[in-house]
Design an enzyme around this catalytic site. Structure first.
Site, PDB file in Angstrom:
ATOM      1  N   SER A 287      43.104  39.901  44.213  1.00 18.02           N
ATOM      2  CA  SER A 287      43.433  38.511  43.910  1.00 18.02           C
ATOM      3  C   SER A 287      43.020  38.212  42.478  1.00 18.02           C
ATOM      4  CB  SER A 287      42.715  37.559  44.875  1.00 18.02           C
ATOM      5  OG  SER A 287      41.309  37.606  44.649  1.00 18.02           O
ATOM      6  N   LYS A 288      43.223  36.971  42.061  1.00 17.17           N
ATOM      7  CA  LYS A 288      42.924  36.576  40.687  1.00 17.17           C
ATOM      8  C   LYS A 288      41.452  36.774  40.342  1.00 17.17           C
ATOM      9  CE  LYS A 288      45.155  34.691  37.965  1.00 17.17           C
ATOM     10  NZ  LYS A 288      45.876  35.219  36.790  1.00 17.17           N
ATOM     11  N   ARG A 289      40.581  36.728  41.335  1.00 15.64           N
ATOM     12  CA  ARG A 289      39.157  36.896  41.027  1.00 15.64           C
ATOM     13  C   ARG A 289      38.840  38.302  40.520  1.00 15.64           C
ATOM     14  NH1 ARG A 289      39.275  37.186  46.605  1.00 15.64           N
ATOM     15  NH2 ARG A 289      38.387  39.074  47.534  1.00 15.64           N
TER      16      ARG A 289
ATOM     17  N   GLY B 136      40.741  39.803  38.330  1.00 17.41           N
ATOM     18  CA  GLY B 136      41.357  39.936  37.014  1.00 17.41           C
ATOM     19  C   GLY B 136      42.852  39.681  37.101  1.00 17.41           C
TER      20      GLY B 136
END
Length: 512
Positions: free
Chosen positions: A264-266, A268
């Site tokens: 996920s975006k966490r 990167g």
């Protein structure tokens, strides 16, 4: 790639012979509600490789039936991402929203054939029953209230316009298939509630539209992520109800972050276009994604598309989630960069140089500095992980305006280990004189001058090389220092040493 078209019409009777024997037909069917995720790109890539491996067709279908979330910008982002990765489609793009009337007709046909029925239950009624079951600690699925209505009651409600969804009656018994990745897989139909085909507002659901279009497009293999596996038994039932042979299904394990949780975006960047903008080459990302959960079995990590196509098989896909390792991606990208011709790299770094204010037309002019510029790129490419590294590392070659990296100053200029700034300044003055007098300003000539000086002073050559590197490019690491000297040239190199000496005279010594 072909121009966009509407979703095709289904075969007249949905017969089992809708899938022609011996012809592989696969599809990538993204929803245009955001960017092209690397997980979606890998799904497209595996479908593309499978189609190419078997001489089949790769179809692009945009599943844009969620009109509240689908956007033209997202569609374009998906198309741009696939084009950048050079994952070309043979048919499409088809837009699912343009086949809504055909999807509705498909649902009505199933009602007429007695395998689906209208459901008049309101969302409020369903929520109330669901909440009551949860309060009692019981699992709940639709209780078939409307299936028990007699035909007269159904007609009366329809006559006065009571809103109705259409549900498919799930038959009893197990639903099994031989998954191309996971092997034999079985669901008990007892855990599946009657499937909503049309909502009460007349909009088709995902499962209905997906099955209708897969039949119409004669899809033979559905290769998609594990997050769709719960849809597969429902869709198999709909294929059978339509009189069509279900395609073969293969479900790809999810891509994980380094913490082994779903990417996920966490973790990167997760968008294909973000990696493009960060300077990852399309061929490197293609190669990296292909090996994310699949392997040719012989340890190869850098492969051409032809090699991947020849070796690809769904059976070789790992059943466990693959970890997206950005460091490995950058390593692979650096290998691709190093294999590129300097002229090709010059084309790819041009826009970055323009953005950094370093571009000059003479860098492309045969009568200008092009030959020198290509030599510089050739020298830098072995140390470059991403295309963006070139704009950073080219600055000292294309401009005399650059800063000294603070860590390089502390380590090689101000630290007492090297005798402090005064001692480093003395060495730089001596080195300046030696380089000014060097008979040939070439790599061998400059190296000989520096090493002869160090030997005459009873000092290590490194005591001169490290501060010289900071003087020339501002950093503690770089390609070979003597290659840099000759590329920068005698006049500019001596001026940079003078600048360094002036800087050293302002520095206090620090403990390192």
């Amino acid at each position: 790639m072909r121009g966009e078209t509407e979703s095709p019409s289904p075969p007249g009777d949905g017969a089992a012979d809708a899938i022609p024997p011996g012809a592989v037909r696969v599809r990538f069917a993204p929803s245009p509600t955001g960017f092209l995720h690397v997980g979606g790109a890998r799904t497209a890539l595996f479908n593309w490789l499978f189609a190419r491996r078997h001489g089949g067709a790769f179809i692009l279908r945009i599943e844009d039936t969620d009109l509240n979330r689908s956007t033209e910008q997202s569609v374009q982002t998906i198309l741009d991402g696939l084009a950048w990765l050079e994952i070309g489609w043979d048919e499409g793009p088809f837009f699912q929203s343009r086949g809504v009337e055909a999807h509705r007709a498909f649902a009505r046909r199933l009602v007429a054939e007695g395998v689906a029925y209208p459901c008049f239950c309101s969302p409020e009624d369903l929520d109330r029953k669901r909440q009551a079951a949860e309060t009692a600690g019981a699992a709940w699925k639709y209780d078939r209230t409307c299936l028990r209505l007699d035909s007269a009651e159904v007609m009366d409600r329809q006559a006065v316009g009571v809103p109705a969804a259409i549900r498919f009656k799930v038959p009893e018994g197990p639903i099994a298939w031989d998954d191309l990745v996971h092997g034999p897989t079985t669901f008990d139909s007892a855990v599946i509630e009657d499937i909503v085909l049309l909502r009460s507002d007349g909009s088709p659901t995902y499962n209905l539209s997906c099955v209708h279009d897969d039949i119409a497009m004669r899809i033979t293999h559905v290769i998609r992520g594990d997050d769709h596996i719960s849809n597969t038994p429902k869709q198999i039932l709909l294929y059978r109800a339509a009189g069509a042979i279900p395609p073969r299904f293969g479900h790809l394990p999810l891509i994980l972050g380094t913490d082994k949780k779903r990417l996920s975006k966490r973790h990167g960047a997760v968008s294909v276009t973000e990696y493009r903008d960060r300077g990852i080459l399309p061929e490197a990302l293609f190669n990296f994604l292909a090996l994310l959960g699949w392997s040719p079995g012989d340890g190869r990590e850098k492969m051409t598309r032809a090699e991947m196509t020849a070796a690809f098989s769904l059976e070789a896909i790992n059943r466990k989630g693959a970890v997206f390792d950005e460091q490995k991606l950058e390593w692979l990208n650096s290998r691709y960069i190093n294999d590129l011709d300097p002229g090709c790299l010059a084309d790819r770094v041009r826009e970055d140089l323009k953005a950094a204010g370093l571009w000059s037309a003479e860098l492309e002019s045969p009568g200008g500095r092009r030959d020198w510029y290509l030599r510089v790129i050739g020298t830098l490419k072995a140390r470059s992980k991403v295309i963006g590294d070139f704009a950073r590392d080219l600055r000292p070659f294309l401009s005399d305006e650059f800063d000294y990296a603070p860590e390089a100053v502390v380590k090689h200029l101000a630290g007492t280990k090297g005798g402090g700034p005064a001692a480093v300044a003395r060495r730089m003055r001596d080195l300046r004189a030696a380089l000014a007098e060097a008979h040939e300003f070439t790599e061998p000539g400059t190296e000989e001058a520096l090493r002869r000086l160090a030997e005459s002073k009873g000092e290590a050559a490194a005591a001169y090389i490290h501060p010289l590197r900071v003087a020339l490019v501002g950093t503690a690491v770089s390609p070979g220092i003597f290659a840099i000297l000759t590329l920068i040239g005698r006049e500019r190199a001596l001026a940079r040493i003078d600048r360094m000496v002036a800087f050293l005279e302002t520095l206090p010594a620090v403990q390192v």
